[in-house]
Design an enzyme around this catalytic site. Structure first.
Site, PDB file in Angstrom:
ATOM      1  N   HIS A 196       0.880  -1.178   0.000  1.00 17.94           N
ATOM      2  CA  HIS A 196       0.000   0.000   0.000  1.00 17.94           C
ATOM      3  C   HIS A 196       0.915   1.225   0.000  1.00 17.94           C
ATOM      4  O   HIS A 196       1.968   1.202   0.641  1.00 17.94           O
ATOM      5  CB  HIS A 196      -0.812   0.143   1.288  1.00 17.94           C
ATOM      6  CG  HIS A 196      -1.808  -0.909   1.582  1.00 17.94           C
ATOM      7  ND1 HIS A 196      -1.513  -2.052   2.253  1.00 17.94           N
ATOM      8  CD2 HIS A 196      -3.146  -0.952   1.329  1.00 17.94           C
ATOM      9  CE1 HIS A 196      -2.616  -2.767   2.400  1.00 17.94           C
ATOM     10  NE2 HIS A 196      -3.618  -2.137   1.859  1.00 17.94           N
ATOM     11  N   ASP A 206       2.203   2.103   3.401  1.00 20.90           N
ATOM     12  CA  ASP A 206       3.140   1.183   4.061  1.00 20.90           C
ATOM     13  C   ASP A 206       4.570   1.577   3.791  1.00 20.90           C
ATOM     14  O   ASP A 206       5.438   1.389   4.629  1.00 20.90           O
ATOM     15  CB  ASP A 206       3.098  -0.241   3.464  1.00 20.90           C
ATOM     16  CG  ASP A 206       1.756  -0.886   3.483  1.00 20.90           C
ATOM     17  OD1 ASP A 206       1.017  -0.629   4.427  1.00 20.90           O
ATOM     18  OD2 ASP A 206       1.498  -1.665   2.547  1.00 20.90           O
TER      19      ASP A 206
HETATM   20  C1  XUL Z   1      -8.009  -6.162   4.288  1.00 17.29           C
HETATM   21  C2  XUL Z   1      -7.206  -6.617   3.145  1.00 17.29           C
HETATM   22  C3  XUL Z   1      -6.282  -5.601   2.563  1.00 17.29           C
HETATM   23  C4  XUL Z   1      -6.195  -5.647   1.069  1.00 17.29           C
HETATM   24  C5  XUL Z   1      -5.380  -4.539   0.467  1.00 17.29           C
HETATM   25  O1  XUL Z   1      -8.828  -7.130   4.829  1.00 17.29           O
HETATM   26  O2  XUL Z   1      -7.268  -7.756   2.753  1.00 17.29           O
HETATM   27  O3  XUL Z   1      -5.035  -5.772   3.131  1.00 17.29           O
HETATM   28  O4  XUL Z   1      -5.652  -6.862   0.638  1.00 17.29           O
HETATM   29  O5  XUL Z   1      -5.803  -3.303   0.846  1.00 17.29           O
END
Ligand code: XUL
Ligand code: CO
Length: 441
Positions: free
Chosen positions: A102, A105
């Site tokens: 992300h 992150d």
């Molecule tokens: C949340 C989830 C996230 C997504 C990416 O449950 O799975 O980590 O994979 O935002």
């Protein structure tokens, strides 16, 4: 790369099923060929950045329990750089081909969007260098538009267009960085795209805004020439009471209703499937049936806890059934198996990260071998074919092709009377599955 963060662990080797070395693969042999492709090509493992390097064991009731060597620097940008260096050391020692992140992150958010984006550029330059040095590639990037308080009522589905704009700016930047880093895909998980109560929510308007947001993302993808796939990751609830991307079928209907079905595929997460009261393989089967399988977030839940525990996948049966569907669907193209999974709070050592990933990779390698044997022997496929054989005759074909009418159905039934019954043989097939699971090494 100089060993800095995991000095006690060397590159994880394949030692075969008789090995008792906890820091070796027993089943995942990257170069071994199964059904014409190497295990590495089939499984396309990715390590997720958020849980693995940014998670530290905090839960709703307690503080972080893990003290990561890479997170100690006083300057947040230095800590971000060290975290990235630790991550690439880990990917390399583990021998995975891919990673996922992300935006928030990899670089800490600053006071303004402009400064945040400058920080992202600085970290992305380091990521590009580390990718070049190691050969590790980006499976997908994504945006965190759910942690910051501004997103308390959602991002694209927020009651305020200013928040919609902020989220769009974030996706714009994160998609550009994903493109710059050669990402094979980009994920949309609607972190808070849902509601907690309907009395304060205009559902029609919110879901229309979500569709608009996704159309704008598709336009931007074209504008910048990003060739990676776009995925939506369904989840039924958590953090909101109801998430609009509830499950694969709900997302499919949403895409069709909004003219987005050609632009998006699905990122199916095992624990999200179980939260929707589906088996993981149900969601995969739905995606394959409709040409929507993109990528997978490989983890598992806990049947007794019932929330998104994001545990590492170790259930070989679940992995085998998943691979059975994925292989029959033609396997991954842009997607892969991303371990969206976190250590339990009591697993506080860096070496626990290796144990977790090794076990998960071995579980999927065994699942791959089992699935390959199931498909090669054809016993399950033959059973299914035989079960539906009536549809292959003239009568069945007239119905499937749209030529038949209700009158014809009535005439047929009046002539042939009561249909013959046949057993579904569930127990026999369950027994057979066990033979495959426990005879294949
Ligand atoms: C949340 C989830 C996230 C997504 C990416 O449950 O799975 O980590 O994979 O935002
Ligand atoms: Co996920």
């Amino acid at each position: 790369m100089a060993t800095q963060f995991f000095p006690d662990v060397q590159r994880i080797a394949y030692e075969g099923p008789d090995s008792r070395n906890p820091l070796a693969f027993k089943h995942y042999d990257a170069a071994a060929v199964v059904a014409g492709r190497t295990m590495a090509e089939h499984l396309r493992f990715a390590v997720c950045y958020w849980h693995t390097f940014r998670g530290a064991g905090a839960d709703m009731f307690g503080a972080p329990t893990m003290r990561h060597r890479w997170a100690g620097a006083a300057d947040p940008m230095r800590a971000a750089e060290e975290t990235l260096e630790a991550a690439f050391e880990f990917f390399t020692k583990l021998g995975v081909g891919f990673w996922c992140f992300h935006d928030r992150d990899i670089a800490p958010e600053a006071d303004t969007l402009a400064e945040t984006n400058r920080r992202l550029d600085r970290i992305a330059a380091l990521a590009a260098k580390l990718q070049d040095d190691t050969g590790v590639r980006l499976l997908w990037g994504t945006t965190n538009a759910f942690s910051h308080p501004r997103f308390l009522a959602g991002a694209a589905t927020n009651p305020s267009p200013a928040v919609f704009a902020y989220a769009a700016s974030q996706v714009k930047k994160a998609m550009e960085l994903t493109h710059q880093l050669g990402g094979a895909g980009y994920v949309f998980w609607g972190g808070r795209e849902g509601y907690d109560m309907l009395l304060n929510t205009d559902m029609r308007r919110e879901t229309a805004h979500l569709a608009r947001f996704l159309h704008m993302a598709v336009e931007h993808r074209k504008r910048i020439g990003f060739g990676g796939a776009l995925y939506i990751e369904p989840k039924p609830h958590e953090p909101t009471k109801h998430q609009y991307d509830f499950d694969a079928a709900t997302v499919h209907a949403f895409l069709l209703a909004n003219g987005l079905e050609k632009d998006f595929k699905l990122n199916i997460e095992a624990n999200h499937a179980t939260l929707a009261r589906h088996e993981f393989v149900h969601e995969l089967e739905y995606a394959v049936a409709h040409g929507l399988l993109g990528s997978v977030d490989a983890n598992r839940g806990d049947a007794l806890l019932g929330w998104d525990t994001d545990q590492f996948p170790t259930d070989v049966k679940e992995c085998a059934l998943a691979m059975h569907t994925i292989l029959r669907g033609g396997g991954f193209t842009t997607g892969g198996l991303n371990f969206d999974a976190k250590l339990r709070r009591q697993s506080i050592d860096a070496v626990d990260l290796f144990h977790a990933h090794i076990g998960a990779m071995d579980a999927f390698a065994r699942g791959l071998r089992v699935a390959d044997r199931m498909i090669a022997d054809g016993v399950f496929a033959d059973f299914v074919k035989q079960r539906y054989v009536g549809w292959d005759g003239d009568f069945g074909q007239r119905i499937e092709n749209g030529a038949a009418t209700f009158e014809e159905m009535e005439a047929y039934t009046l002539k042939h009377g009561e249909p013959a019954l046949q057993s579904g043989r569930q127990e026999m097939l369950e027994n057979l599955l066990n033979e495959y699971l426990y005879s294949v090494r």
